[in-house]
Design a protein around this motif. Structure first.
Motif, PDB file in Angstrom:
ATOM      1  N   GLU A  28       1.222  -1.199  -0.071  1.00 20.05           N
ATOM      2  CA  GLU A  28       0.313  -0.476   0.234  1.00 20.05           C
ATOM      3  C   GLU A  28       0.543   1.486  -0.212  1.00 20.05           C
ATOM      4  O   GLU A  28       1.658   1.522   1.111  1.00 20.05           O
ATOM      5  CB  GLU A  28      -0.725  -0.210   1.323  1.00 20.05           C
ATOM      6  CG  GLU A  28      -1.977   1.086   1.476  1.00 20.05           C
ATOM      7  CD  GLU A  28      -2.905   0.984   2.728  1.00 20.05           C
ATOM      8  OE1 GLU A  28      -4.181   1.534   1.875  1.00 20.05           O
ATOM      9  OE2 GLU A  28      -2.006   0.874   3.254  1.00 20.05           O
ATOM     10  N   SER A  53      -2.849   5.961   1.952  1.00 12.13           N
ATOM     11  CA  SER A  53      -5.088   5.897   1.159  1.00 12.13           C
ATOM     12  C   SER A  53      -5.914   6.848   1.729  1.00 12.13           C
ATOM     13  O   SER A  53      -4.736   8.271   2.532  1.00 12.13           O
ATOM     14  CB  SER A  53      -5.481   4.654   2.396  1.00 12.13           C
ATOM     15  OG  SER A  53      -5.047   5.041   3.775  1.00 12.13           O
ATOM     16  N   HIS A  59      -7.447   2.112  -0.571  1.00 12.99           N
ATOM     17  CA  HIS A  59      -6.242   1.925  -0.963  1.00 12.99           C
ATOM     18  C   HIS A  59      -5.522   2.429  -2.347  1.00 12.99           C
ATOM     19  O   HIS A  59      -6.008   1.216  -2.695  1.00 12.99           O
ATOM     20  CB  HIS A  59      -5.452   0.983  -0.056  1.00 12.99           C
ATOM     21  CG  HIS A  59      -7.005   0.963   1.082  1.00 12.99           C
ATOM     22  ND1 HIS A  59      -5.835   0.925   2.211  1.00 12.99           N
ATOM     23  CD2 HIS A  59      -8.189   0.258   0.968  1.00 12.99           C
ATOM     24  CE1 HIS A  59      -6.597   0.581   3.556  1.00 12.99           C
ATOM     25  NE2 HIS A  59      -8.005   0.365   2.273  1.00 12.99           N
TER      26      HIS A  59
END
Length: 73
Positions: free
Chosen positions: A39, A42, A52
């Motif tokens: 990731e 976000s 995300h």
């Protein structure tokens, strides 16, 4: 056309992945031929969903049914 990963004879689809971040990361890494997907960031979209942004170039969020979906940015 969806930009989600699709493979022939794949037993699991994105919408079948458990609604947890760890399950999403595992699924995306498997779909990326074992190359780790992480990731990058976000954020909350206009509808209040947590989106995300992943290192594979796509963004994911859970829909109203708590299933993962690709988000068009």
């Amino acid at each position: 056309m969806s930009r989600a990963f699709v493979r022939e004879n794949d037993d699991q689809w994105l919408h079948d992945v458990a609604p947890t971040m760890s399950a999403l990361l595992l699924f995306l890494t498997r779909e990326n031929n074992g190359i780790r997907v992480i990731e990058e960031r976000s954020y909350l979209d206009a509808d209040g969903r947590e989106v995300h942004v992943m290192s594979n170039g796509l963004s994911y969020a859970k829909d109203a049914e708590n299933k993962w979906r690709v988000v068009e940015e």
